[in-house]
Design an enzyme around this catalytic site. Structure first.
Site, short mmCIF file in Angstrom:
data_model
loop_
_atom_site.label_atom_id
_atom_site.label_comp_id
_atom_site.label_asym_id
_atom_site.label_seq_id
_atom_site.Cartn_x
_atom_site.Cartn_y
_atom_site.Cartn_z
N GLU A 8 1.21 -1.23 0.19
CA GLU A 8 0.25 -0.06 -0.30
C GLU A 8 1.15 1.13 0.16
O GLU A 8 1.63 1.58 0.83
CB GLU A 8 -1.16 0.20 1.47
CG GLU A 8 -1.50 1.01 1.84
CD GLU A 8 -2.21 1.17 2.89
OE1 GLU A 8 -3.17 0.24 3.22
OE2 GLU A 8 -2.97 2.21 2.95
N ARG A 41 1.41 10.08 1.68
CA ARG A 41 1.86 10.86 2.26
C ARG A 41 3.08 11.81 1.91
O ARG A 41 3.66 12.62 1.54
CB ARG A 41 2.10 10.34 3.83
CG ARG A 41 0.77 10.02 4.20
CD ARG A 41 1.31 9.48 5.45
NE ARG A 41 -0.17 8.33 5.46
CZ ARG A 41 0.16 7.89 6.80
NH1 ARG A 41 0.32 7.62 7.27
NH2 ARG A 41 -1.20 6.96 6.98
N LYS A 78 -11.10 -0.66 5.55
CA LYS A 78 -10.10 -0.57 7.10
C LYS A 78 -10.37 -0.20 7.95
O LYS A 78 -11.17 0.32 8.29
CB LYS A 78 -9.53 0.50 6.15
CG LYS A 78 -7.71 0.50 6.84
CD LYS A 78 -7.07 2.21 6.02
CE LYS A 78 -6.25 2.49 6.58
NZ LYS A 78 -5.09 3.40 6.26
C1 3PG Z 1 -1.72 3.94 7.73
O1 3PG Z 1 -1.81 4.57 7.07
O2 3PG Z 1 -2.51 3.12 7.73
C2 3PG Z 1 -1.22 3.88 9.45
O3 3PG Z 1 -0.54 4.94 9.12
C3 3PG Z 1 0.08 2.62 9.23
O4 3PG Z 1 -0.03 2.61 10.42
P1 3PG Z 1 0.97 2.42 11.81
O5 3PG Z 1 2.36 3.02 11.12
O6 3PG Z 1 0.74 2.13 13.01
O7 3PG Z 1 1.30 0.93 10.85
#
Ligand code: 3PG
Length: 215
Positions: free
Chosen positions: A42, A46, A130
């Protein structure tokens, strides 16, 4: 369940990736994930080069399932699909984005954490949600509580997943896969620690397999 969701469910883990240098890192990262038994990514919007990273991974690693995350707008979804994204993940539930992806026949997994979210998701014909941010939103206890009135959904918890809690989440029958960034943490990518990424993936695959076997 659609074939893309079924493939993700089969793998059981979705690495949530932020790539600052797609030209440099997309290919070795994809190789490291595949070597670890996790041929899915995924790639989050960002980072500015998300579409470029998706394009590279999708073109060079056809055996891999490459999707886009942190998609906030229809324009980003369009860009991601054009780059080759096979699925779209959004932090929240935006019906407009959902219907856009459905019209393109691309699975979308929107972040849902409340009964109201689930209700709307049901209306939109979604099957896989999700659950984000998982730990901060009540974790496994809330996922299980929500499954009582909404047993029709498969859930992809993301946010706060680690090697420590992966087994507990994966053992829950409504959890089809866990998303997380721990196996692709920024220092690992920035310093090209590909073997560590592969090792973390392998370890995760083992944990998920053992947890599911014990269901
Ligand atoms: C996301 O964007 O789905 C989350 O930031 C992932 O979360 P994590 O960094 O706590 O695994």
């Amino acid at each position: 369940m659609d074939p893309i969701s079924a493939q993700i469910s089969n793998i059981g883990i979705v690495p949530v990736i932020k790539l600052n240098h797609p030209q440099r890192d997309a290919a070795p990262l994809a190789r490291a994930l595949c070597a670890g038994g996790v041929p899915v990514a995924e790639v989050t919007f960002r980072a500015a080069g998300a579409a470029e990273a998706i394009r590279q991974m999708a073109a060079e690693f056809p055996q891999m399932l490459v999707g886009a995350g942190t998609v906030l707008t229809t324009a980003q979804a369009e860009e991601a699909i054009h780059a080759g994204a096979k699925f779209i993940v959004t932090p929240g539930l935006d019906p407009e984005l959902v219907t856009f992806c459905q019209s393109r026949d691309v699975p979308i997994f929107p972040g849902c954490t409340t009964p109201t979210d689930y209700h709307t998701a049901l209306k939109l014909g979604l099957e896989v949600l999700k659950f984000f941010p998982a730990e901060q939103s009540g974790g496994l206890a809330k996922i299980k509580a929500m499954a009582a009135p909404f047993p029709m959904f498969q859930i992809m918890p993301t946010g706060g997943i680690s090697l420590q809690n992966l087994a507990a989440y994966s053992a829950a029958p409504m959890v089809c896969a866990c998303g997380g960034s721990y196996m692709v943490a920024e220092p690992l990518i920035e310093n090209g620690r590909w073997e560590e990424i592969t090792a973390l993936c392998r370890q995760s695959v083992e944990i998920v397999g053992a947890a599911r076997a014990a269901r």
